[in-house]
Design a protein around this motif. Structure first.
Motif, PDB file in Angstrom:
ATOM      1  N   GLN A  41       0.909  -1.153  -0.034  1.00 17.53           N
ATOM      2  CA  GLN A  41      -0.060  -0.122   0.156  1.00 17.53           C
ATOM      3  C   GLN A  41       1.030   1.133  -0.027  1.00 17.53           C
ATOM      4  O   GLN A  41       1.624   1.475   0.977  1.00 17.53           O
ATOM      5  N   MET A  42       0.753   1.975  -1.143  1.00 17.26           N
ATOM      6  CA  MET A  42       1.826   3.056  -1.236  1.00 17.26           C
ATOM      7  C   MET A  42       1.057   4.304  -1.299  1.00 17.26           C
ATOM      8  O   MET A  42       1.915   5.488  -0.910  1.00 17.26           O
ATOM      9  N   ASP A  43       0.085   4.374  -1.677  1.00 15.04           N
ATOM     10  CA  ASP A  43      -0.807   5.787  -1.686  1.00 15.04           C
ATOM     11  C   ASP A  43      -1.503   6.161  -0.528  1.00 15.04           C
ATOM     12  O   ASP A  43      -2.614   5.691  -0.318  1.00 15.04           O
ATOM     13  N   VAL A  44      -1.003   6.710   0.227  1.00 11.07           N
ATOM     14  CA  VAL A  44      -1.530   7.298   1.651  1.00 11.07           C
ATOM     15  C   VAL A  44      -1.368   8.431   1.996  1.00 11.07           C
ATOM     16  O   VAL A  44      -0.746   9.381   1.502  1.00 11.07           O
ATOM     17  N   GLY A  45      -2.510   9.069   3.158  1.00  9.70           N
ATOM     18  CA  GLY A  45      -2.538  10.320   3.536  1.00  9.70           C
ATOM     19  C   GLY A  45      -2.319  11.604   2.304  1.00  9.70           C
ATOM     20  O   GLY A  45      -1.817  12.851   2.607  1.00  9.70           O
ATOM     21  N   GLY A  46      -2.990  11.340   1.250  1.00  8.41           N
ATOM     22  CA  GLY A  46      -3.066  12.363   0.194  1.00  8.41           C
ATOM     23  C   GLY A  46      -1.749  12.494  -0.697  1.00  8.41           C
ATOM     24  O   GLY A  46      -1.482  13.777  -0.837  1.00  8.41           O
ATOM     25  N   MET A  47      -0.992  11.505  -0.627  1.00  9.39           N
ATOM     26  CA  MET A  47       0.138  11.564  -1.392  1.00  9.39           C
ATOM     27  C   MET A  47      -0.105  11.826  -2.673  1.00  9.39           C
ATOM     28  O   MET A  47      -1.177  11.507  -3.411  1.00  9.39           O
ATOM     29  N   PRO A  48       0.553  12.876  -3.391  1.00 10.38           N
ATOM     30  CA  PRO A  48       0.480  13.312  -4.917  1.00 10.38           C
ATOM     31  C   PRO A  48       0.530  12.236  -5.677  1.00 10.38           C
ATOM     32  O   PRO A  48       1.184  11.149  -5.595  1.00 10.38           O
ATOM     33  N   GLN A  49      -0.493  12.223  -6.564  1.00  8.29           N
ATOM     34  CA  GLN A  49      -0.807  10.866  -7.525  1.00  8.29           C
ATOM     35  C   GLN A  49       0.620  10.798  -8.664  1.00  8.29           C
ATOM     36  O   GLN A  49       0.935   9.628  -8.633  1.00  8.29           O
ATOM     37  N   ARG A  50       1.359  11.602  -8.507  1.00  3.81           N
ATOM     38  CA  ARG A  50       2.518  11.687  -9.408  1.00  3.81           C
ATOM     39  C   ARG A  50       3.599  10.727  -8.580  1.00  3.81           C
ATOM     40  O   ARG A  50       4.262   9.774  -9.461  1.00  3.81           O
ATOM     41  N   ASP A  51       3.864  10.844  -7.531  1.00  2.00           N
ATOM     42  CA  ASP A  51       4.576   9.996  -6.680  1.00  2.00           C
ATOM     43  C   ASP A  51       4.125   8.594  -6.592  1.00  2.00           C
ATOM     44  O   ASP A  51       5.085   7.685  -6.816  1.00  2.00           O
ATOM     45  N   PHE A  52       2.886   8.257  -6.616  1.00  2.00           N
ATOM     46  CA  PHE A  52       2.343   6.972  -6.260  1.00  2.00           C
ATOM     47  C   PHE A  52       2.755   6.187  -7.873  1.00  2.00           C
ATOM     48  O   PHE A  52       3.083   5.078  -7.648  1.00  2.00           O
TER      49      PHE A  52
END
Length: 346
Positions: free
Chosen positions: A313-324
């Motif tokens: 699970q990598m997309d957490v806490g409002g992480m920007p979509q580009r980083d995901f």
């Protein structure tokens, strides 16, 4: 057996410039974009989790799986997990059988009880029935998946089923995993039912979780099940970036935010950033680092646990979509080829 690497998501509602949350609808569009990229870069599996909150709004994982089934070519898709205690097992089967009609041989299901009781009041169930609902509904799910003309009765239904078939029928039965957060009872329930085991891991050490693998396989062999059916999958928090330092700083910012906000709702304190960062090391179960670091740590866990699939699970806490998206790209193009090479897999 080929080792598989994947991603899972509960949705990640984006943050606006002023720090407030954006629309939950965008989180749905973002996860479908991520699944499409994962398919393109060779990731083996994408799991869609179930949560019912603004920050993680994927409340209907079977709907997302159906959308993804229609727009991908090769990646395996599944729920991770379906909160079966408060869902209808026949409807879950029908929805995923629909997806399997679009993506032959690529649709799976992880059936779990859920990590919280939030769905019980939401769907008008009694929390005191927690264990009964899960056991009864899992039994029915397995029955309708196994074949047609099902006659069944159980405590969660007022009326028995007589010679009932759930449609559509997939060309082959869905693979059903038993989802557990590490309860010993769940390990033995998986063995009793002859199901592969899906471990949802939030803490501990590789050595600790290796004990579950040994217990599962020992009990599996004692039950007389075929050895090749003893699959173990592991779901962990994790993140990949070009360097260890960038991966740690990025993930710590967003994972700590997610935990602080999530634990604030029931009035529980969140761990400090320093305490959480300490779990990112080789002795922990949060897999954060460069492609080389992630590869080494997955292989180390594989050597101890013998699992056949690991998802992050990598997309957490409002992480920007580009980083995901960049992390997914690195997982498919850098980490997975190294794992296959080390394990001598094509």
């Amino acid at each position: 057996m080929t080792f598989e690497l994947g991603v899972y998501s509960f949705g990640n509602t984006p943050r606006l410039e002023d720090g407030s949350r954006g629309p939950t609808a965008q989180a749905l569009r973002d996860v479908l974009e991520a699944i499409k990229l994962a398919d393109e870069v060779g990731v083996d599996f994408f799991g869609v989790g179930e949560h019912h909150m603004r920050a993680m709004p994927l409340s209907s994982p079977t709907s997302v799986v159906n959308a993804a089934a229609a727009t991908t070519r090769r990646i395996k898709l599944g729920t991770a997990v379906t909160v079966l205690s408060t869902d209808d097992p026949i409807r879950v089967f029908q929805q995923l059988a629909t997806a399997a009609s679009l993506a032959l041989g690529r649709i799976e299901l992880v059936a779990g009880r859920g990590s919280s009781t939030i769905t019980f009041p939401l769907f008008d169930h009694d929390e005191h029935d927690y264990d009964m609902l899960y056991a009864s509904k899992l039994d029915l799910l397995m029955a309708v998946n196994a074949g047609e003309n099902v006659t069944w009765h159980g405590p969660h239904r007022k009326r028995p089923l007589q010679n009932v078939t759930a449609f559509p029928r997939p060309e082959q039965p869905l693979k059903i995993w038993l989802g557990t957060g590490g309860s010993p009872d769940s390990v033995f329930r998986a063995v009793e039912l002859g199901l592969p085991m899906f471990l949802g891991v939030l803490g501990g050490t590789p050595e600790h979780w290796a004990q579950y693998g040994r217990a599962y396989r020992t009990a599996w062999a004692q039950a007389g099940h075929p050895a090749e059916g003893a699959d173990i999958a592991v779901a962990v928090h994790g993140f990949v970036a070009e360097s260890d330092a960038r991966a740690r700083s990025t993930y710590l910012e967003y994972e700590h935010r997610m935990m602080a906000e999530g634990l604030a709702e029931p009035g529980r304190p969140a761990p400090s950033r320093a305490d959480r960062a300490a779990t990112y090391g080789p002795d922990g179960m949060v897999f954060v680092g460069s492609p080389d670091e992630i590869t080494d740590r997955i292989l180390h866990l594989h050597g101890l646990l013998g699992h056949t699939r690991q998802i992050l699970q990598m997309d957490v806490g409002g992480m920007p979509q580009r980083d995901f998206l960049r992390a997914i790209e690195l997982l498919g193009t850098k980490v997975l080829p190294q794992i296959h090479a080390e394990l001598a897999q094509p």
